[in-house]
Every structure is written in C-alpha cells, then in structure tokens.
Write an enzyme that holds these catalytic residues in place. Structure first.
Site, PDB file in Angstrom:
ATOM      1  N   ASP A 507       0.831  -1.202   0.000  1.00 20.75           N
ATOM      2  CA  ASP A 507       0.000   0.000   0.000  1.00 20.75           C
ATOM      3  C   ASP A 507       0.872   1.261   0.000  1.00 20.75           C
ATOM      4  OD1 ASP A 507      -1.997   1.814   0.361  1.00 20.75           O
ATOM      5  OD2 ASP A 507      -2.821   0.902   2.179  1.00 20.75           O
ATOM      6  N   ASP A 570     -10.645   4.027  -1.093  1.00 24.68           N
ATOM      7  CA  ASP A 570     -11.310   3.048  -0.225  1.00 24.68           C
ATOM      8  C   ASP A 570     -12.822   3.041  -0.399  1.00 24.68           C
ATOM      9  OD1 ASP A 570      -8.767   2.788   0.665  1.00 24.68           O
ATOM     10  OD2 ASP A 570      -9.265   2.935   2.792  1.00 24.68           O
TER      11      ASP A 570
HETATM   12  C1  GAL Z   1      -5.558   2.236   2.965  1.00 26.49           C
HETATM   13  C2  GAL Z   1      -6.028   1.088   2.113  1.00 26.49           C
HETATM   14  C3  GAL Z   1      -6.991   0.270   2.935  1.00 26.49           C
HETATM   15  C4  GAL Z   1      -6.266  -0.248   4.146  1.00 26.49           C
HETATM   16  C5  GAL Z   1      -5.626   0.897   4.932  1.00 26.49           C
HETATM   17  C6  GAL Z   1      -4.742   0.395   6.061  1.00 26.49           C
HETATM   18  O1  GAL Z   1      -4.686   3.017   2.231  1.00 26.49           O
HETATM   19  O2  GAL Z   1      -6.642   1.592   0.957  1.00 26.49           O
HETATM   20  O3  GAL Z   1      -7.525  -0.777   2.170  1.00 26.49           O
HETATM   21  O4  GAL Z   1      -5.294  -1.179   3.743  1.00 26.49           O
HETATM   22  O5  GAL Z   1      -4.855   1.712   4.090  1.00 26.49           O
HETATM   23  O6  GAL Z   1      -4.150   1.419   6.788  1.00 26.49           O
END
Ligand code: GAL
Length: 762
Positions: A507, A570
């Site tokens: 990520d 998200d």
């Molecule tokens: C976001 C991601 C989510 C989750 C989150 C965790 O950037 O899109 O799906 O993984 O971080 O902190």
C-alpha cells in the site's frame, strides 16, 4: 380487515386534532439546477452578484460526476428561492425554519442573503481575504447538513426572493453537494423522532423465522409524543401482507424505545417493512421503509458437487496448496486422476499439497464421492510463471477490524471460513491488513504484541487448507502509521516467505514522502523493488498493488509483477460509494486477464466497522446483490471485509452461490464490459470460456424497473436459452428480446446460452 382498523385509527386522530388531510406545500424544494462557480471569490455570497451567465449543476451528485473532473479545493453553489410565509403553517414546530442541504463533500459555509448562517468544517472565513480561510475537511463529507433559523431571523426574507450561497471546500475526490434532501421546511416531528433500523441487523431465529429489532428515539429533551406505531410487512411485488400490527405508544422525552416484528419464514423474494409512528395530537405520521433480506441461492444439495476454480497456477518448485472446494452430504472423499508428479491429494481433507518441478500444463480430474453419489470435474494445473489464474477469493481484516486486528481474530476468522462452509465454495485467503507491524530489529521486521508468532499463525491457517496474506507499504510507514518496508524490501519479503505468507498487499501510503508528485517512473519504482524481492523468495506470493489507481495502474500493474491492483480509493458501505466505484470500472476492463486483476476494493457486506466497533452493512439487500453481481462480473478479487463469526443466512446466500462465483472464477479471465450505461440502468456483459455470455443487469433507481433487453441491439444473435444465476433456474428460451424485473438498486445476473438445438436446425 386490520388495514381498515389502522386507517380508522389514523382518521380518528386526524379528526380529533382538527387537521385537514389536504395540505399546502409542506416544503420548498431546492433540488433544482444551482449556479456553480469553481474557485473562491468575495462576491459569491452576495445578493447583488449577477448569476445569469454561469454553469449550472445538480445538487444531488458530486461535481466530479457532472463534468468537473479533478476539481479540488473551493467552489460555490448559488440559487435563489422564494420563501412564502404560508410555509410557517406547516410542520410540527411553527417557530423554526430548516434548510436541508443533503451532504457536502467535504466541508461548507452557508450564506443566506449574503450573511453566514452556518458551517461545517470551515473554521475560518475571512471575507476580505478568502484565501487565508482554513478548512478542516476531515470527517464532515458524509454528515447530513441541516441548518436551523428562527422564523423571526432578519436574514430570512419572507414572501421574497432569497439567495442561498454555499461555499464548499473539497480536499480531494468527488467534491460538492450530493444525496439529499435539498429543501426548506419547518422543523418537524421527524427532526426529533428517529427510527433506527440499521444498527441492529436481523435475527435469524429458530424454525426459519426472521426478526427485526429497531429503535425509535425521541431526541426532544422536553416533549413526549404519544401515537400509533404501525408495522406492516408485505411482499414487495404483489403487496400481500406478511405481518401487521398497530400499537399505541408513548415516546418519553429523551427516550430510546426498542420494538420488533417477526415473520415466520425468511423470504425468498423481495419483502419490505413499512414502519410508521402517527403522532396523536397532530396526526402527523413519520414513516420509514425497510427492505428485508431475501434468499435466492438454492440450498446446497446432498449430492457431491465440485465448486471453485477449474484452473490453478503455480511456479516450478514452489510450495503447492489447494483445497478442493466441494459440497454434499458429509463425509466426502476426494480423489484425483493424472495429478502431476510431486503432488498429493489427502483423501479426507481434500487438500492437495507438494510441489511440481516440471513446467507445463497438466490436465487432471478431481473426483468427490459420498454415500449418495460421485462428482468428477476437469482441473488444469499450469506450472509456469503465472499465479492467481483466477481472482483470489478470501477475507481481509481491514473492513471489519481496522487496526485492531490480532492473531486471535485472524485465527478465529480462518476457522470460521472453514466451519461456515465458505471454504467449500472456493474461499481460500485469510489476509492480515495493516496493524501487525512493530519495528525493524537488526534489519528484520518484528511483529507487535498482537501477533506473538507469525510463523505459527501461518501454519495454523495452512493446516485448515487456507492461504494467508500480509500487508505493508513501500514507504517508511503504513497508512495506519506502522512501520513500512522502505529500505528493507528484501528482508521483509524474506520474512514473509519464511513465515509462510501467500499474499502481499503493498500500500503506497507514506511513499508520498519519497515521491510527493510521482511521475510514471516513480509510480512504478517501489513496486518493481518489491516484485524482485518477492520473486527471489521462491514462494508464490500473490502481489496486490494498492495505490488507489494512480497513473492508471491498470495499464502497467502487470509490468511490475502485480497480480492485482486497486483501481480506486477506499470503499465504504454506502450505495454512493459502491455504485460510484463499481460502475466506473469499465475503463479498465480490457486490462484484466488470468494472473492480472483489477481490484475495485473489498466487499462491504455483513458486519463491518473498520475498528473494534462493528455495525451491520448499511447496504440494502438489493444493493448487496448488486455488489456481488457486479464484482463477480468484473472478475475482481472477492475479499470479504466482514466479521466471519457473524455470518447470517442472507450473507451466506450471497457468498455461496456457485453459479455466481463461477462467473468470477471463469478460466478465460475476461472482465465484463458495460454495453448500456445511463442514470437509470446499466447492462454489462462478460464472455465465458465455454463461449456463452453473462449479462449483469442493474437498476440504479429507487423504484423497481421492468427492463426490456434487446439482445440484437447489444450485439447478440437471435435465439438463446436464459438462466437466472442467482436462483439457478432456467427462465426459458428467448428470441432477440426479453423483459425482466429488477428491484431498486438491485441486479439480475443472466446466463445467455446459445440454444444448441435451434442452432443446429438453422
Ligand atoms: C488504505 C487502504 C486500505 C487499508 C488501509 C490500512 O490506504 O486503501 O484498504 O489497507 O490503508 O491502513
């Protein structure tokens, strides 16, 4: 009969209160085109500003959905409206005017006739220098906006034109007004009396009955309200009554009152409940409609059936793990023919393990037997460079547990995936998202106190026949503020492999610190580093890129080794989020193929919450059917985001329909393309390996729809057999055209097969 009694009671209240059922206009709609001004200017709030020449915009959709693409920062909405003094006679409280402005992404200041009347999130507004204004944009974007004014407020011009101007600040993403309602009204009973049907979920009781608990809150600290509570449950299609009850209730000031209704059988077709409270003195009713869950997936048969993917990819020499998904009366025995050398199938667990050293295509058969029969299906094992030949099906901790994920929660989720039977329909990954990390110690990533032994956890998940995944960021920290992999990529990949991980979600998060405005090379760079690191481990690790779609990742995700890549930000459990993401995936359809999947984010069904406190999904049952239908058509990874220990029959029905899942898992690996897209309905088609096609038909409106489908206009031929995949039922033969009913925000999934008999005759 009962309905008549109810009408009688209501009428009696109306007569006693001396009300006329004929009412004047009870609200003034603001749901009209507004003038729209991207940017910020000191003159925009004023009444003397000349509005005639500018762009107009609907308040009910974010501005990025109305042609103002990539517009972030400030913009203004303006409209003029006549406020008749007769409005004061309406509503329950005649002394307060309410201005309702839907929701605003992200924050706003509202001006009436040039004067500020309220704001959310915009903490400083300096009229002389709007540029020095400061917007605190976080957390306001999905809050309903209602602004209240006393009827004596000098800012209101009764019986004259009034100018409403809204200054919006959007920190990124869609931006602006959306949802609704947009209106002027007198403060009403409904502003104090609140039904809440969402928090409680549904109780599936003994003997197939279904109970719904809901609450009515009286938010007035001063006034109590007495009236009739009516509960009316009916079949949505023919309106036949399933339950009806009227009760006299007293809602004390500040009280939270719980009520419920029960129906004898879990519905198998759409059912709605109308709940209303009619206040005795005024006769004013407040009502809400709730759609009940209904089950379309037929019960699993006692006969053996082999489900799930028909093809599996593995690299030469890598550990192989595949549990044959199969249903039928227990116990089941598993056999295989022509398995390549190096693999073994365990006859009672159905787990195939081992390793294959020779690259090649291996055509095998899987066989499952029980006391009532035998099932046999072809199964192809591709030993080569590509893995994840069908989209991964599994679970990820983020949408339910957020950063509160722990070893215990992962173990119990894995066990629930097996014991609920999800594993028998092909669900196979248990993925840990953010929140497991400590720091690097001597160059190695350590786990935090919530994960005492990652190796043991992987062994446990594998012992159930499931695979396990992990999460990190190419930046110094993850989105949750934990330690990322920056500078430790190879060491981290080695740790994941030594623990036994099968999946990595990588990520972007704090990589913005390394590349604040990344160009193409910078977008790809961190993902290439981890690709190399993962490949060197000798373990097959599904590589899931997560960078929210930047730089059209679908065009190059495969070139940096990605097996899947998030195409969006998200998701949340609202129709706005689901439909916004899902129906925009046509742009990347052509880039999906076996081993490379577009990922429109995880599923938001069941009990979700992004932290320790869970709530039942806010999506209606129809919206949930749309969710699974669309994500299956899109051949996207299906990663559950809900608490697996609370799987109810409705959610299980969504997740265990083997004909629906087979569309997602089809070995051809084509993503559906949209063939009709408008504001009312959409039609998507997906080509299948056997030459047939699947149609996804979606109703975007809040009314049920009878959709006429002209197959020739969609590019199909003349004669087809059509099958409803959710109900697993043939609907008959059609020539060129058929009509189909789709529920509000709902979906139908139709398998279109060339009718071979007619085909031969032609
Ligand atoms: C976001 C991601 C989510 C989750 C989150 C965790 O950037 O899109 O799906 O993984 O971080 O902190």
């Amino acid at each position: 009969m009962k309905i008549n009694v109810w009408f009688g009671i209501t009428l009696l209240f109306l007569i006693l209160a001396g009300c006329s059922p004929e009412k004047e206009q009870s609200s003034i709609s603001l749901n009209q085109p507004w003038q729209f001004y991207p940017g910020d200017h000191i003159r925009y709030p004023g009444t003397e500003f000349n509005d005639t020449t500018r762009a107009t915009i609907s308040p009910s959709k974010p501005w990025e959905r109305q042609g103002f693409k990539n517009l972030d920062g400030y913009a203004w909405y303006r409209c003029t409206v006549m406020i008749p003094s007769s409005l004061k006679q309406q509503g329950y409280f005649h002394d307060t005017l309410q201005i309702s402005l839907g929701k605003i992404d992200d924050c706003d200041q509202v001006f009436l006739n040039g004067k500020l009347i309220g704001e959310n999130g915009m903490t400083v507004y300096d009229e002389r220098d709007p540029d020095t204004s400061f917007a605190e944009s976080y957390g306001f974007w999905d809050k309903p906006r209602h602004y209240l004014l006393s009827v004596n407020d000098p800012r209101i011009r009764w019986d004259e034109e009034n100018t409403i101007a809204i200054r919006v600040y959007d920190s990124g993403g869609l931006g602006g007004l959306f949802d609704g309602p947009f209106e002027l009204s007198m403060l009403d009973l409904e502003d104090y009396i609140h039904f809440d049907a969402a928090s409680a979920g549904f109780d599936y009781g003994p003997g197939n009955c279904l109970t719904k608990n809901f609450t009515i809150e009286n938010r007035s600290s001063a006034e109590g309200f007495q009236g009739v509570l009516s509960m009316n449950v009916f079949n949505t299609r023919n309106r036949s009554c399933l339950f009806r009850k009227d009760t006299l209730v007293l809602l004390e000031p500040g009280s939270l009152n719980t009520f419920s209704f029960t129906i004898d059988n879990i519905p198998t077709s759409p059912v709605s409940a109308e709940v209303s409270f009619t206040e005795g003195a005024s006769g004013i009713p407040i009502s809400g409609i709730l759609d009940l869950p209904y089950i379309l997936t037929p019960q699993v048969s006692v006969y053996p059936r082999i489900n799930g993917a028909r093809v599996f990819g593995v690299r030469p020499g890598s550990p192989f793990l595949f549990k044959v998904p199969a249903t039928g009366k227990a116990p089941l025995s598993y056999f295989a023919e022509n398995l390549p050398e190096g693999l073994n199938l365990h006859a009672s667990t159905g787990i195939i393990s081992g390793q294959v050293n020779e690259p090649g295509s291996y055509f095998c058969s899987l066989i499952v037997e029980n006391s009532v029969g035998t099932a046999k299906e072809p199964f192809r094992i591709e030993v080569g460079d590509l893995i994840s030949l069908t989209p991964p099906l599994g679970w990820n901790s983020w949408n339910c547990w957020g950063l509160s994920v722990s070893d215990e929660k992962v173990r119990s989720s894995a066990l629930a995936m097996k014991e609920s039977g999800l594993i028998d329909h092909g669900w196979s990954y248990i993925n840990i998202d953010d929140g497991w990390e400590a720091t690097h110690v001597d160059g190695k990533i350590a786990t935090n106190e919530k994960f005492p032994d990652m190796h043991a956890l992987c062994d446990y998940v594998h012992s159930l026949g499931l695979k396990i995944g992990i999460y990190s960021s190419p930046g110094p920290t993850t989105c949750g503020g934990y330690e990322g992999s920056y500078g430790f990529e190879q060491a981290d990949a080695d740790s994941y492999a030594s623990w036994g991980m099968d999946y990595l979600k990588y990520d972007w998060c704090s990589y913005f610190r390394i590349a604040p405005t990344p160009n193409q090379e910078e977008l790809e760079h961190p993902y290439r580093i981890m690709e190399k690191a993962l490949l060197s481990t000798g373990r097959d690790i599904h590589y899931s890129l997560c960078q929210y779609g930047m730089g059209k990742v679908w065009k190059w995700g495969a070139s940096v080794g990605g097996n899947s890549w998030r195409t969006t930000g998200d998701i949340t459990d609202t129709w706005e989020s689901l439909s916004g993401i899902g129906f925009s995936q046509g742009a990347c359809s052509q880039y999906a193929n076996p081993g490379h999947w577009n990922d429109p984010d995880m599923l938001v069904l069941g009990w979700v919450g992004w932290g320790p406190n869970l709530h039942y999904t806010q999506l209606t049952p129809n919206e949930q059917y749309t969710h699974i239908t669309l994500w299956s058509m899109l051949a996207s990874p299906l990663l559950l985001g809900n608490d697996l220990s609370q799987l109810d029959p409705f959610t299980m029905n969504l997740l265990t329909n083997d004909e629906v899942l087979a569309v997602n898992q089809d070995p051809l690996g084509i993503q559906a393309i949209p063939v009709v897209q408008n504001d009312f309905y959409q039609i998507w088609t997906k080509g299948m390996e056997d030459g047939s096609s699947v149609l996804g038909l979606f109703n975007l409106t809040e009314q049920s729809l009878n959709l006429g489908v002209n197959l020739q206009e969609l590019g199909f031929g003349e004669r087809y057999g059509i099958r409803d995949l959710w109900q697993q039922r043939e609907l008959g033969k059609v020539e060129r055209y058929f009509e189909i009913r789709i529920e509000p925000h709902g979906a139908r999934m139709i398998h279109l097969k060339k009718d071979m008999k007619d085909f031969v005759k032609q």
